[in-house]
Design a protein around this motif. Structure first.
Motif, PDB file in Angstrom:
ATOM      1  N   LEU A  23      41.127  37.144  42.920  1.00  0.00           N
ATOM      2  CA  LEU A  23      41.154  38.725  42.563  1.00  0.00           C
ATOM      3  C   LEU A  23      39.958  39.102  43.101  1.00  0.00           C
ATOM      4  O   LEU A  23      38.897  38.995  43.204  1.00  0.00           O
ATOM      5  N   ALA A  24      40.260  40.766  43.601  1.00  0.00           N
ATOM      6  CA  ALA A  24      39.042  41.315  44.029  1.00  0.00           C
ATOM      7  C   ALA A  24      38.395  41.804  42.663  1.00  0.00           C
ATOM      8  O   ALA A  24      38.562  41.598  41.579  1.00  0.00           O
ATOM      9  N   GLU A  25      36.947  41.957  43.003  1.00  0.00           N
ATOM     10  CA  GLU A  25      36.134  42.058  42.048  1.00  0.00           C
ATOM     11  C   GLU A  25      36.403  43.123  40.968  1.00  0.00           C
ATOM     12  O   GLU A  25      36.022  43.027  39.899  1.00  0.00           O
ATOM     13  N   ASP A  26      37.126  44.260  41.070  1.00  0.00           N
ATOM     14  CA  ASP A  26      37.329  45.224  40.536  1.00  0.00           C
ATOM     15  C   ASP A  26      38.686  45.159  39.958  1.00  0.00           C
ATOM     16  O   ASP A  26      39.394  46.091  39.014  1.00  0.00           O
ATOM     17  N   ALA A  27      39.428  44.149  40.115  1.00  0.00           N
ATOM     18  CA  ALA A  27      40.860  43.837  39.559  1.00  0.00           C
ATOM     19  C   ALA A  27      40.719  43.216  38.297  1.00  0.00           C
ATOM     20  O   ALA A  27      39.974  42.271  37.967  1.00  0.00           O
ATOM     21  N   ALA A  50      42.401  40.418  35.427  1.00  0.00           N
ATOM     22  CA  ALA A  50      42.771  39.149  35.693  1.00  0.00           C
ATOM     23  C   ALA A  50      44.277  38.992  35.116  1.00  0.00           C
ATOM     24  O   ALA A  50      44.881  38.042  34.988  1.00  0.00           O
ATOM     25  N   GLY A  51      44.828  40.146  34.671  1.00  0.00           N
ATOM     26  CA  GLY A  51      45.988  40.196  33.998  1.00  0.00           C
ATOM     27  C   GLY A  51      47.016  39.712  34.686  1.00  0.00           C
ATOM     28  O   GLY A  51      48.000  38.945  34.170  1.00  0.00           O
ATOM     29  N   PHE A  52      47.268  39.717  36.010  1.00  0.00           N
ATOM     30  CA  PHE A  52      48.290  39.243  36.836  1.00  0.00           C
ATOM     31  C   PHE A  52      48.213  37.834  36.534  1.00  0.00           C
ATOM     32  O   PHE A  52      49.425  37.032  36.509  1.00  0.00           O
ATOM     33  N   LEU A  53      47.065  37.139  37.144  1.00  0.00           N
ATOM     34  CA  LEU A  53      47.076  35.543  37.224  1.00  0.00           C
ATOM     35  C   LEU A  53      47.608  34.995  35.541  1.00  0.00           C
ATOM     36  O   LEU A  53      48.170  34.110  35.685  1.00  0.00           O
ATOM     37  N   LEU A  54      46.839  35.751  34.842  1.00  0.00           N
ATOM     38  CA  LEU A  54      46.885  35.270  33.271  1.00  0.00           C
ATOM     39  C   LEU A  54      48.400  35.412  33.054  1.00  0.00           C
ATOM     40  O   LEU A  54      49.118  34.303  32.245  1.00  0.00           O
ATOM     41  N   ASP A  55      49.023  36.434  33.273  1.00  0.00           N
ATOM     42  CA  ASP A  55      50.580  36.458  33.103  1.00  0.00           C
ATOM     43  C   ASP A  55      51.353  35.442  34.088  1.00  0.00           C
ATOM     44  O   ASP A  55      52.292  34.868  33.292  1.00  0.00           O
ATOM     45  N   ALA A  63      54.223  19.023  38.954  1.00  0.00           N
ATOM     46  CA  ALA A  63      53.392  20.421  39.017  1.00  0.00           C
ATOM     47  C   ALA A  63      52.643  20.673  37.850  1.00  0.00           C
ATOM     48  O   ALA A  63      52.992  20.608  36.750  1.00  0.00           O
ATOM     49  N   TYR A  64      51.264  20.432  37.815  1.00  0.00           N
ATOM     50  CA  TYR A  64      50.709  20.974  36.607  1.00  0.00           C
ATOM     51  C   TYR A  64      49.629  22.318  37.150  1.00  0.00           C
ATOM     52  O   TYR A  64      49.196  22.247  38.520  1.00  0.00           O
ATOM     53  N   GLY A  65      49.559  23.321  36.578  1.00  0.00           N
ATOM     54  CA  GLY A  65      48.910  24.396  36.896  1.00  0.00           C
ATOM     55  C   GLY A  65      47.404  24.303  36.397  1.00  0.00           C
ATOM     56  O   GLY A  65      47.025  23.858  35.510  1.00  0.00           O
ATOM     57  N   LEU A  66      46.529  24.902  37.179  1.00  0.00           N
ATOM     58  CA  LEU A  66      45.180  25.114  37.169  1.00  0.00           C
ATOM     59  C   LEU A  66      44.836  26.510  37.258  1.00  0.00           C
ATOM     60  O   LEU A  66      44.898  27.173  38.194  1.00  0.00           O
ATOM     61  N   LEU A  67      44.313  27.005  36.200  1.00  0.00           N
ATOM     62  CA  LEU A  67      43.704  28.381  36.190  1.00  0.00           C
ATOM     63  C   LEU A  67      42.372  28.498  35.896  1.00  0.00           C
ATOM     64  O   LEU A  67      42.055  28.157  34.873  1.00  0.00           O
ATOM     65  N   VAL A  68      41.544  28.897  36.933  1.00  0.00           N
ATOM     66  CA  VAL A  68      40.132  28.773  36.804  1.00  0.00           C
ATOM     67  C   VAL A  68      39.450  29.952  36.922  1.00  0.00           C
ATOM     68  O   VAL A  68      39.645  30.960  37.879  1.00  0.00           O
ATOM     69  N   SER A  69      38.702  30.375  35.743  1.00  0.00           N
ATOM     70  CA  SER A  69      38.070  31.811  35.684  1.00  0.00           C
ATOM     71  C   SER A  69      36.440  31.710  35.270  1.00  0.00           C
ATOM     72  O   SER A  69      36.406  30.992  34.146  1.00  0.00           O
TER      73      SER A  69
END
Length: 147
Positions: free
Chosen positions: A64-68, A70-75, A128-134
């Protein structure tokens, strides 16, 4: 479609079969993704008098851009999460780490390397296993140091 192309480059026919859709619908969405700069032509080959095109993602991950937000990735992560089955190794946790700026940069580099590990290739035996890193600066008040 993006999740399929994360696995490997694919043809319109392969995408159509995997999605259970029509070739026209899949071709339209591939064109939209190409126009957005997310998908590119990976190669072509001659088959039965025609030319078969293989498409690939420009990148297997999204940053994500710095000003975006994280809702899109979380959703997206929430939408693809399957219900847990007995014995699944899933693990989700939210916690706060108190780090210096240098420690945060070092951790970000380690997480980036993990998220871009090229060894995660689909085979007949894998799932498949998801990996969401933030890693983000949290808006969390600080308690005074105990004295």
């Amino acid at each position: 479609m993006v999740n399929l192309l994360r696995q490997r480059p694919a043809t319109l026919g392969e995408l159509t079969a995997a999605l259970g859709s029509t070739k026209g619908t899949v071709a339209y969405h591939v064109r939209v993704l190409r126009d957005a700069g997310l998908v590119r032509l990976a190669g072509t080959r001659q088959v039965r008098g025609g030319t078969e095109q293989r498409f690939e993602l420009v990148s297997k991950g999204f940053r994500l851009a710095e000003d975006a937000g994280a809702g899109f990735l979380l959703d997206a992560a929430k939408a693809e999460m399957s219900p847990a089955r007995a014995g699944d190794p899933g693990h989700t946790v939210l916690r706060h780490l108190w780090l210096t700026t240098d420690e945060a940069h070092a951790l970000a580099q380690r997480l980036d390397a993990l998220a871009h590990d090229p060894d995660g290739t689909a085979t007949e035996e894998t799932e498949a296993y998801g990996l969401l890193v933030s890693l983000y600066r949290a808006d969390t008040p600080r308690l005074p140091v105990e004295g």
